[in-house]
Design a protein around this motif. Structure first.
Motif, PDB file in Angstrom:
ATOM      1  N   ALA A  56      -4.464   0.726   5.156  1.00 33.14           N
ATOM      2  CA  ALA A  56      -4.793   2.147   5.134  1.00 33.14           C
ATOM      3  C   ALA A  56      -3.610   2.993   5.582  1.00 33.14           C
ATOM      4  O   ALA A  56      -3.310   4.037   4.987  1.00 33.14           O
ATOM      5  N   SER A 105       0.822  -1.207   0.000  1.00 34.77           N
ATOM      6  CA  SER A 105       0.000   0.000   0.000  1.00 34.77           C
ATOM      7  C   SER A 105       0.860   1.264   0.000  1.00 34.77           C
ATOM      8  O   SER A 105       0.528   2.255  -0.663  1.00 34.77           O
ATOM      9  N   LEU A 124     -10.479   6.639  -2.737  1.00 37.07           N
ATOM     10  CA  LEU A 124      -9.068   6.438  -3.069  1.00 37.07           C
ATOM     11  C   LEU A 124      -8.665   7.245  -4.284  1.00 37.07           C
ATOM     12  O   LEU A 124      -7.538   7.746  -4.367  1.00 37.07           O
ATOM     13  N   PHE A 171     -11.777   2.704   4.156  1.00 33.95           N
ATOM     14  CA  PHE A 171     -10.951   1.499   4.224  1.00 33.95           C
ATOM     15  C   PHE A 171     -11.622   0.422   5.066  1.00 33.95           C
ATOM     16  O   PHE A 171     -11.729  -0.737   4.667  1.00 33.95           O
ATOM     17  N   SER A 172     -12.076   0.794   6.247  1.00 29.97           N
ATOM     18  CA  SER A 172     -12.584  -0.192   7.193  1.00 29.97           C
ATOM     19  C   SER A 172     -13.927  -0.767   6.751  1.00 29.97           C
ATOM     20  O   SER A 172     -14.139  -1.978   6.794  1.00 29.97           O
ATOM     21  N   TYR A 225     -11.591   9.033   4.706  1.00 30.08           N
ATOM     22  CA  TYR A 225     -10.750   8.012   4.092  1.00 30.08           C
ATOM     23  C   TYR A 225     -10.595   6.803   5.023  1.00 30.08           C
ATOM     24  O   TYR A 225     -10.639   5.650   4.578  1.00 30.08           O
ATOM     25  N   CYS A 254      -9.609   4.377  10.925  1.00 29.68           N
ATOM     26  CA  CYS A 254      -9.733   3.022  10.399  1.00 29.68           C
ATOM     27  C   CYS A 254      -9.865   2.005  11.530  1.00 29.68           C
ATOM     28  O   CYS A 254     -10.619   1.037  11.424  1.00 29.68           O
ATOM     29  N   ASN A 267      -9.942  -0.430  -4.183  1.00 27.57           N
ATOM     30  CA  ASN A 267      -8.976   0.504  -3.614  1.00 27.57           C
ATOM     31  C   ASN A 267      -7.850   0.814  -4.593  1.00 27.57           C
ATOM     32  O   ASN A 267      -7.499   1.977  -4.821  1.00 27.57           O
ATOM     33  N   GLU A 294     -10.161  -4.935  -2.364  1.00 28.80           N
ATOM     34  CA  GLU A 294      -8.814  -4.419  -2.583  1.00 28.80           C
ATOM     35  C   GLU A 294      -8.647  -3.893  -3.998  1.00 28.80           C
ATOM     36  O   GLU A 294      -7.938  -2.904  -4.232  1.00 28.80           O
ATOM     37  N   ALA A 319      -6.684  -4.343   7.588  1.00 31.00           N
ATOM     38  CA  ALA A 319      -7.205  -3.162   6.897  1.00 31.00           C
ATOM     39  C   ALA A 319      -6.542  -1.889   7.395  1.00 31.00           C
ATOM     40  O   ALA A 319      -6.248  -0.970   6.612  1.00 31.00           O
ATOM     41  N   GLY A 328     -14.964   2.176  -1.803  1.00 34.92           N
ATOM     42  CA  GLY A 328     -13.562   1.800  -1.884  1.00 34.92           C
ATOM     43  C   GLY A 328     -12.855   2.449  -3.055  1.00 34.92           C
ATOM     44  O   GLY A 328     -11.651   2.709  -3.000  1.00 34.92           O
TER      45      GLY A 328
END
Length: 520
Positions: free
Chosen positions: A151, A29, A281, A378-379, A374, A321, A405, A402, A147, A277
């Motif tokens: 993040a 990431s 991003l 993610f969560s 943000y 998150c 994202n 994913e 996660a 998601g």
């Protein structure tokens, strides 16, 4: 029920295995964002043109996003630990190649190879965690930590890059991957077990090629139009990419084992979560990249100072998150998603007052407020995707989350970043395609430099305004499409239920179910 009475309580080996897995997850990431502050240095050393500069930034995200689901299937069939080990090795070698790339083309190639390797790591790592943590409550905690690490990597990537650039050359941002991957290769065989599923479908090569090639074709056409203007060949490439994506969608509906299971999108909560998601991003990556250029090239801040200014937003994102699952339990997914979209919109719009002479305060406020949204995105996406399907399909659903994202991360640079590039080209002094190239021209006069900076700020304002308004629209869609009771349940009924039935949620049954899942 206490942890001691749970049949599959994880021991120290499971938690150590989680710690080992988090290293590659954090790096995969991070490498999606670590170049944002490094691009001015890369531009000066390698002299990429505008098109190459965008590919250096987003080829990694497209390679990861377009291959995640395919490699999830490969891991199911041939062994996830084996795929993790192979991916970590290739990721380390490609990182070394990126660090010492002598020109832009080789850097793009190495970044693409890093993306391919990254696509092997994320879904297999999640599947291995599911094997390590059999107890539903502990597995939920492990996925939450997974996660949060993912993040945090996006958030701290620019900060880590800025700190390294203060002392070393731009290639150092890739060399930090090597010791982490080396430690993973040493300890993973000891702490992790091989995992295969007994019912994995065959891999469809046509689906892999159509999705990856189609996506890259569409984005190439859009990026070329933004940087150079509309011409026949890029337009044909974009049209061909659109056709390939349409064929990919149609093919998935007729395969017994599709790469992308579109039946999951029959559930409104799942659909809104996956969009959540992607769009946040996209907004985050574009804003982070453009803001990095703004702080360094417009306001002339040192790279370390620019990196440290991002810390408040990174801290808010990571903390949010971690606590989001508790918030969802208390108020439900619908209000949480509303907070997500409207806080991102508010944060992005706070960049509008930025000028060529000042805007640091607006930048800090923007990243802190948007970081709240943000972190939620993610969560919520990870939790909703995995909870919407049976256990044997959790890897596929997690890969979809994913993928959203990663594709969002790349689309932010390609589309929103290209919008800013287009406005710079139309409003600037037309001496070079990018601000950094313009400012590096010999004999540039002060009025021309000011005009270039002003054009860049105009592009930044329009880009964040468009992204902010899109989040307002998504917030209104969430308000309209997600019923209050269902959104509080999130994904009610047994896993996979929402993809097949529309039974009204029953609050009392749902509450009992959540209690059992969390070991109450």
């Amino acid at each position: 029920m206490s942890e001691q009475r749970t049949p599959h309580s994880p021991g120290p080996r499971a938690w150590l295995g989680l710690l080992v897995v988090l290293g590659p997850v954090l790096l995969v990431s991070m490498d999606g964002s670590i170049l944002y502050l490094a691009m001015p240095r890369v531009t000066r050393d390698l002299a990429p043109n505008a098109d190459q500069a965008l590919w250096i930034l987003d080829i990694y995200g497209f390679a990861v996003g377009s291959l995640l689901i395919a490699f999830g299937t490969i891991g199911d069939r041939y062994g996830r630990l084996k795929l993790l080990m192979s991916g970590a090795t290739v990721f380390g070698l490609a990182s070394a190649g990126s660090a010492y790339a002598p020109n832009a083309d080789l850097l793009i190639a190495c970044r693409a190879l890093m993306g391919v390797a990254g696509a092997t790591l994320l879904p297999s790592a999640l599947a291995v965690l599911s094997e390590l943590f059999r107890d539903p409550r502990r597995r939920g905690q492990a996925v939450g930590i997974f996660a949060a690490a993912f993040a945090a990597g996006f958030a701290i990537g620019p900060v880590a890059g800025g700190i390294l650039l203060e002392r070393y050359w731009w290639g150092s941002v890739f060399l930090i991957n090597l010791p982490v991957m080396a430690l993973f290769l040493i300890f993973a065989p000891v702490l992790l077990r091989e995992v295969r599923t007994t019912r994995s479908g065959r891999i469809d090569p046509l689906s892999v090629v159509a999705s990856a090639t189609g996506l890259l074709g569409v984005v190439y056409g859009l990026k070329y139009a933004a940087a150079q203007g509309i011409s026949l060949l890029p337009a044909l490439v974009a049209l061909g990419g659109t056709v390939l994506l349409a064929l990919f969608v149609r093919r998935q509906r007729h395969l017994d084992h599709p790469l992308l299971d579109f039946t999951l999108f029959r559930d409104r909560v799942f659909t809104v979560a996956i969009i959540t998601g992607l769009l946040p991003l996209a907004a985050w990556s574009a804003a982070a990249y453009l803001s990095g250029v703004y702080l360094q090239s417009v306001l002339d801040l040192p790279v370390l100072e620019a990196a440290l200014l991002a810390l408040p937003g990174a801290a808010v994102l990571t903390a949010t998150c971690v606590v989001t699952p508790l918030v969802v339990d208390r108020i439900g997914k619908r209000p949480t998603l509303l907070i997500c979209h409207f806080s991102i919109a508010a944060g992005l719009l706070l960049l509008l007052p930025a000028t060529t002479t000042g805007g640091v305060g607006w930048y800090i406020a923007s990243t802190a407020i948007a970081g709240l949204g943000y972190g939620i995105s993610f969560s919520v996406v990870a939790d909703t995707a995995v909870g919407a399907v049976p256990a044997e399909r959790a890897g596929s659903a997690g890969a979809i989350a994913e993928t959203s994202n990663e594709i969002g991360n790349a689309l932010g640079i390609a589309l929103i970043g290209s919008l800013a590039a287009l406005l710079f080209r139309l409003q600037g002094p037309d001496l070079a395609p990018t601000l950094d190239e313009t400012l590096d021209l010999p004999g540039l006069t002060a009025p021309m430099a000011d005009a270039a900076k002003s054009a860049f700020v105009t592009g930044l304002r329009v880009a964040v305004a468009v992204a902010g308004l899109l989040h307002v629209a998504l917030g209104l869609l969430t308000l309209r499409r997600l019923p209050g009771a269902a959104s509080r349940a999130g994904v009610s009924g047994p896993p996979g239920h929402l993809a097949r039935t529309r039974r009204p949620p029953r609050r009392r049954v749902h509450g009992c179910r959540r209690g059992r899942e969390h070991g109450a």
